[in-house]
Scaffold this active site. Structure first.
Site, PDB file in Angstrom:
ATOM      1  N   GLU A 106      10.595  74.347 -42.903  1.00 11.66           N
ATOM      2  CA  GLU A 106       9.998  73.480 -41.886  1.00 11.66           C
ATOM      3  C   GLU A 106      10.485  73.872 -40.499  1.00 11.66           C
ATOM      4  OE1 GLU A 106      10.602  69.426 -43.226  1.00 11.66           O
ATOM      5  OE2 GLU A 106       9.104  69.718 -44.802  1.00 11.66           O
ATOM      6  N   CYS A 115       4.807  76.707 -46.469  1.00  2.08           N
ATOM      7  CA  CYS A 115       5.030  76.230 -47.836  1.00  2.08           C
ATOM      8  C   CYS A 115       5.795  77.256 -48.671  1.00  2.08           C
ATOM      9  CB  CYS A 115       3.696  75.973 -48.530  1.00  2.08           C
ATOM     10  SG  CYS A 115       2.729  74.639 -47.838  1.00  2.08           S
ATOM     11  N   GLU A 127       5.115  78.362 -51.590  1.00  2.65           N
ATOM     12  CA  GLU A 127       4.237  79.329 -52.256  1.00  2.65           C
ATOM     13  C   GLU A 127       3.928  80.509 -51.355  1.00  2.65           C
ATOM     14  OE1 GLU A 127       3.894  76.071 -51.983  1.00  2.65           O
ATOM     15  OE2 GLU A 127       2.778  75.194 -53.651  1.00  2.65           O
ATOM     16  N   CYS A 161      -2.432  77.303 -49.425  1.00  2.00           N
ATOM     17  CA  CYS A 161      -1.776  78.234 -50.346  1.00  2.00           C
ATOM     18  C   CYS A 161      -2.745  78.732 -51.410  1.00  2.00           C
ATOM     19  CB  CYS A 161      -0.560  77.574 -50.986  1.00  2.00           C
ATOM     20  SG  CYS A 161       0.787  77.311 -49.807  1.00  2.00           S
TER      21      CYS A 161
HETATM   22  N1  THU Z   1       4.823  71.960 -49.322  1.00  2.00           N
HETATM   23  C1  THU Z   1       4.993  73.118 -50.010  1.00  2.00           C
HETATM   24  O1  THU Z   1       5.977  73.840 -49.804  1.00  2.00           O
HETATM   25  N2  THU Z   1       4.051  73.463 -50.930  1.00  2.00           N
HETATM   26  C2  THU Z   1       2.940  72.714 -51.223  1.00  2.00           C
HETATM   27  O2  THU Z   1       2.106  73.159 -51.984  1.00  2.00           O
HETATM   28  C3  THU Z   1       2.794  71.408 -50.632  1.00  2.00           C
HETATM   29  C4  THU Z   1       3.682  71.084 -49.488  1.00  2.00           C
HETATM   30  C5  THU Z   1       5.835  71.566 -48.350  1.00  2.00           C
HETATM   31  C6  THU Z   1       5.392  71.634 -46.915  1.00  2.00           C
HETATM   32  C7  THU Z   1       6.305  70.628 -46.271  1.00  2.00           C
HETATM   33  O3  THU Z   1       7.520  71.255 -45.922  1.00  2.00           O
HETATM   34  C8  THU Z   1       6.600  69.608 -47.366  1.00  2.00           C
HETATM   35  O4  THU Z   1       6.230  70.229 -48.574  1.00  2.00           O
HETATM   36  C9  THU Z   1       5.831  68.307 -47.211  1.00  2.00           C
HETATM   37  O5  THU Z   1       4.478  68.532 -47.090  1.00  2.00           O
END
Ligand code: THU
Length: 131
Positions: free
Chosen positions: A44, A53, A55, A88
Site C-alpha cells: 500500500e 495487489c 497477485e 488482477c
Molecule cells: N488486495 C489484494 O492484494 N488482492 C486482491 O485481490 C484484493 C485486494 C489488497 C489491496 C489492498 O491493499 C487491500 O487488499 C484492501 O483492498
C-alpha cells in the site's frame, strides 16, 4: 508443487504485506510452467491509489525474471477465501486464461479453486487485437 504447498507459500508471503491503511493483508504465490514459484504481497501507499495487489506483485516479479507461462496462483487473505480483484484478473488473463486459482483463507486451512476464465468470462486478451 501441489495445491497445499502453493497455499502455504501464499500464507508465508502474506506475512510480508505492507498494508498499514486497510489493515487487510494478502499473500500470493504464482507457479510458473517451469516449476518456479514467485510470491507477492500487497504493497500500500499513503496516496492510497498507488497500492498494488499481492497477485500483481507476484506476476510482475515473475515476468521480470523471464517467466511467461503460468500454471497456478494461490491467494491467501482474510477469514475466508477471497478472489483476485478485477484488475488482477485482467492482468493475469494476458498470460494464462486457464490459470488455476487457489483461493485460501489467511491461515491456508481452507480453499476453493476455479479457472481464471471462469472468473473473467469473455475476457479481453492479446488475441482480440488480431481480430
Ligand atoms: N488486495 C489484494 O492484494 N488482492 C486482491 O485481490 C484484493 C485486494 C489488497 C489491496 C489492498 O491493499 C487491500 O487488499 C484492501 O483492498
Amino acid at each position: 508443487m501441489n495445491e497445499a504447498e502453493l497455499v502455504r507459500k501464499a500464507v508465508e508471503a502474506r506475512a510480508r504485506a505492507y498494508a498499514p491503511y486497510s489493515g487487510f493483508s494478502v499473500g500470493a504465490a504464482l507457479l510458473s510452467k517451469d516449476g518456479r514459484v514467485f510470491t507477492g504481497c500487497n504493497v500500500e501507499n499513503a496516496s492510497y491509489g498507488l497500492t498494488v495487489c499481492a497477485e500483481r506483485v507476484a506476476l510482475f516479479k515473475a515476468l521480470s525474471e523471464g517467466a511467461r507461462e503460468f500454471v497456478a496462483l494461490a491467494v491467501a487473505c482474510g477469514e475466508g477465501p477471497c478472489s483476485p480483484c478485477g484488475a488482477c484478473r485482467q492482468v493475469l488473463y494476458e498470460f494464462a486464461p486457464d490459470l488455476l486459482l487457489i483461493m485460501a483463507d489467511k491461515d491456508g486451512k481452507t480453499w476453493r479453486t476455479a479457472r481464471l476464465f471462469e472468473l473473467l468470462p469473455h475476457g479481453f486478451g492479446p488475441g482480440d487485437l488480431r481480430k
